[in-house]
Design a protein around this motif. Structure first.
Motif, PDB file in Angstrom:
ATOM      1  N   UNK A 320       0.837  -1.193   0.000  1.00 26.01           N
ATOM      2  CA  UNK A 320       0.000   0.000   0.000  1.00 26.01           C
ATOM      3  C   UNK A 320       0.875   1.246   0.000  1.00 26.01           C
ATOM      4  N   UNK A 321       2.109   1.071   0.503  1.00 25.26           N
ATOM      5  CA  UNK A 321       3.112   2.152   0.522  1.00 25.26           C
ATOM      6  C   UNK A 321       2.602   3.394   1.237  1.00 25.26           C
ATOM      7  N   UNK A 322       2.090   3.141   2.435  1.00 29.80           N
ATOM      8  CA  UNK A 322       1.568   4.222   3.269  1.00 29.80           C
ATOM      9  C   UNK A 322       2.047   4.045   4.703  1.00 29.80           C
ATOM     10  N   UNK A 323       1.861   5.106   5.481  1.00 32.03           N
ATOM     11  CA  UNK A 323       2.023   5.057   6.924  1.00 32.03           C
ATOM     12  C   UNK A 323       0.654   5.308   7.540  1.00 32.03           C
ATOM     13  N   UNK A 339      -5.996   7.808   9.724  1.00 29.37           N
ATOM     14  CA  UNK A 339      -5.778   8.009   8.301  1.00 29.37           C
ATOM     15  C   UNK A 339      -4.497   7.301   7.883  1.00 29.37           C
ATOM     16  N   UNK A 340      -4.203   7.384   6.595  1.00 29.02           N
ATOM     17  CA  UNK A 340      -2.913   6.936   6.072  1.00 29.02           C
ATOM     18  C   UNK A 340      -2.345   8.048   5.207  1.00 29.02           C
ATOM     19  N   UNK A 341      -1.018   8.098   5.122  1.00 27.23           N
ATOM     20  CA  UNK A 341      -0.363   9.078   4.244  1.00 27.23           C
ATOM     21  C   UNK A 341       0.611   8.329   3.352  1.00 27.23           C
ATOM     22  N   UNK A 342       0.810   8.763   2.112  1.00 24.36           N
ATOM     23  CA  UNK A 342       1.790   8.120   1.235  1.00 24.36           C
ATOM     24  C   UNK A 342       3.188   8.198   1.841  1.00 24.36           C
ATOM     25  N   UNK A 343       3.957   7.113   1.706  1.00 28.02           N
ATOM     26  CA  UNK A 343       5.306   7.102   2.267  1.00 28.02           C
ATOM     27  C   UNK A 343       6.319   7.744   1.318  1.00 28.02           C
ATOM     28  N   UNK A 344       5.887   8.016   0.073  1.00 29.52           N
ATOM     29  CA  UNK A 344       6.762   8.618  -0.938  1.00 29.52           C
ATOM     30  C   UNK A 344       7.978   7.731  -1.207  1.00 29.52           C
ATOM     31  N   UNK A 358      10.502  14.031  17.131  1.00 26.63           N
ATOM     32  CA  UNK A 358       9.994  15.046  16.203  1.00 26.63           C
ATOM     33  C   UNK A 358       9.984  14.573  14.756  1.00 26.63           C
ATOM     34  N   UNK A 359      10.802  13.550  14.450  1.00 30.58           N
ATOM     35  CA  UNK A 359      10.930  13.063  13.082  1.00 30.58           C
ATOM     36  C   UNK A 359      10.664  11.564  13.052  1.00 30.58           C
ATOM     37  N   UNK A 360      10.093  11.101  11.933  1.00 31.71           N
ATOM     38  CA  UNK A 360       9.900   9.681  11.678  1.00 31.71           C
ATOM     39  C   UNK A 360      10.617   9.343  10.377  1.00 31.71           C
ATOM     40  N   UNK A 361      11.466   8.317  10.421  1.00 26.45           N
ATOM     41  CA  UNK A 361      12.232   7.866   9.258  1.00 26.45           C
ATOM     42  C   UNK A 361      11.641   6.560   8.743  1.00 26.45           C
ATOM     43  N   UNK A 362      11.487   6.449   7.417  1.00 33.02           N
ATOM     44  CA  UNK A 362      10.968   5.232   6.795  1.00 33.02           C
ATOM     45  C   UNK A 362      11.970   4.743   5.759  1.00 33.02           C
ATOM     46  N   UNK A 383       4.078  14.925   8.103  1.00 31.76           N
ATOM     47  CA  UNK A 383       4.310  15.767   6.921  1.00 31.76           C
ATOM     48  C   UNK A 383       5.689  15.450   6.368  1.00 31.76           C
ATOM     49  N   UNK A 384       5.745  15.192   5.059  1.00 35.24           N
ATOM     50  CA  UNK A 384       7.009  14.867   4.427  1.00 35.24           C
ATOM     51  C   UNK A 384       7.985  16.025   4.573  1.00 35.24           C
ATOM     52  N   UNK A 385       9.221  15.698   4.991  1.00 37.64           N
ATOM     53  CA  UNK A 385      10.241  16.724   5.198  1.00 37.64           C
ATOM     54  C   UNK A 385      11.254  16.666   4.062  1.00 37.64           C
ATOM     55  N   UNK A 386      10.923  17.258   2.937  1.00 39.48           N
ATOM     56  CA  UNK A 386      11.843  17.292   1.811  1.00 39.48           C
ATOM     57  C   UNK A 386      11.825  16.015   0.984  1.00 39.48           C
TER      58      UNK A 386
END
Length: 400
Positions: A320-323, A339-344, A358-362, A383-386
């Motif tokens: 599904x490539x989401x979080x 909800x789910x968000x795209x993992x990009x 403060x940050x989540x790494x995938x 929220x995607x950080x860059x």
């Protein structure tokens, strides 16, 4: 780690091959081991971050796991730094000489890094971080180790052998180096679940109270609880918790309250809330519930995280490539899917918080990237950080 079915293709285990191939709220409830604590009056929303420590402007270290024996893989443990404010990653090199370091863990004192060597003759390797020096490797006594963790005392290293379905314990000396294995437990009972040819230990972790160590086994649809002898490093099985047939339990994460845990079932594409009894080590697995994956999508949930304040939980969905984002309710006894968000990225194999939360790494295995998200302190929104950071066959990201 797709279906969890054992086998090989071109020298790869089935779990590695599958990994390399290219709404409405839901409530999860659990049969608690005891009645949950009475609800207190609702307070203002607490931060979802793991700590209130001020974010330093100085870059922080990031270590990256990969496969070194596959086309397009890395050449060792990836070395990088990240900006704790923006999440921007900068590569700084590679620590070579570590074969197939697919999962990483750090000692509580922060001085030593440990990696599994996910090969047929499995081993674990210790690395002194200040000198980037390999301290040596030890056999895990099994094949395909895929998970490693350090006991909170810092005295024992716990590893899970996926292919042979066993868990191992190694002593850690004062320098951080590993001694000879003190325990090896093979999951010979119950019989493998539907579609499985044998046990497949996928994770080995310590309970929050420190009294027990638990192993999730995808092949036997079981979570095993052991008592770890604090002096000798030996294991005594004390309980088993069984999912439904074919669920394929993969990853367990505890709520900070210590009475509940959240289980990702890889094969069945479900999650479950579990009650936990610290006195006995017994786990009670609740009913399977949604991962948030889209209907018709082939999805393999990978890893759960819970914020340090126990307010939110996050799940990595491969395919599904989401979080998925969950609200934790009833003192940990319920999860509500928000909800789910795209993992990009493609196939998020592992996720981790920065130390301050403060940050989540995938780590996205198929796309060879690491995505970084900021975690909203009040809502848990991601929220995607860059732009994602390129890292060959990224299967683990460990921010320190």
């Amino acid at each position: 780690m797709g279906s969890g079915t054992e086998g090989t293709r071109g020298g790869w285990s089935r779990r590695r091959f599958v990994g390399a191939l290219g709404g409405a709220a839901a409530v999860v409830a659990v049969p608690a081991p005891a009645a949950p604590p009475a609800q207190r009056p609702r307070r203002a929303a607490r931060p979802a971050a793991a700590s209130t420590t001020r974010t330093s402007a100085a870059p922080r270290p990031l270590y990256l796991g990969t496969y070194t024996s596959v086309d397009g893989g890395g050449t060792g443990i990836g070395l990088a730094t990240y900006d704790p404010a923006t999440g921007a990653i900068t590569g700084t090199g590679t620590l070579t000489g570590v074969a197939d370091p697919s999962y990483l863990a750090v000692h509580p004192d922060g001085r030593t890094l440990y990696a599994v060597n996910e090969r047929p003759a499995g081993s674990v390797t210790a690395v002194r971080l200040s000198e980037r020096r390999i301290l040596g490797s030890r056999s895990t006594g099994g094949a395909g180790p895929c998970h490693v963790s350090v006991h909170p005392t810092g005295r024992w290293l716990l590893s899970a052998n996926y292919t042979s379905g066993s868990v191992a314990v190694h002593p850690i000396d004062a320098s951080g180096a590993l001694g000879e294995r003190t325990a090896l437990a093979t999951h010979s009972s119950p019989a493998p679940g539907p579609g499985q040819q044998g046990p497949h230990a996928h994770q080995f972790v310590t309970s929050p109270d420190g009294g027990h160590v638990l192993a999730a086994d995808l092949g036997t649809d079981t979570v095993y609880s052991y008592r770890l002898d604090p002096a000798r490093g030996t294991l005594t099985e004390v309980a088993q918790a069984h999912t439904g047939p074919g669920a394929g339990p993969r990853h367990l994460t505890f709520h900070p309250g210590g009475r509940y845990a959240y289980l990702a079932n890889e094969v069945g594409d479900t999650v479950a809330v579990c009650g936990y009894e610290p006195a006995t080590g017994r786990l009670t697995i609740g009913e399977p519930q949604s991962t948030g994956s889209a209907a018709g999508t082939t999805n393999y949930p990978a890893e759960f995280l819970v914020t340090a304040d126990g307010a939110y939980a996050f799940l990595a969905n491969r395919g599904d490539n989401t979080l998925a984002r969950y609200r934790v309710e009833a003192a940990g006894a319920r999860l509500r899917l928000l909800d789910t968000v795209p993992v990009h990225g493609d196939f998020p194999r592992q996720i981790a918080f920065s130390p301050d939360g403060r940050l989540l790494f995938a780590a996205n295995q198929r796309s060879g990237t690491v995505s970084v998200f900021t975690v909203d302190r009040d809502s848990g929104e991601l929220r995607l950080a860059g732009e994602p950071f390129a890292s060959p066959v990224a299967v683990c990201a460990l921010p320190l």
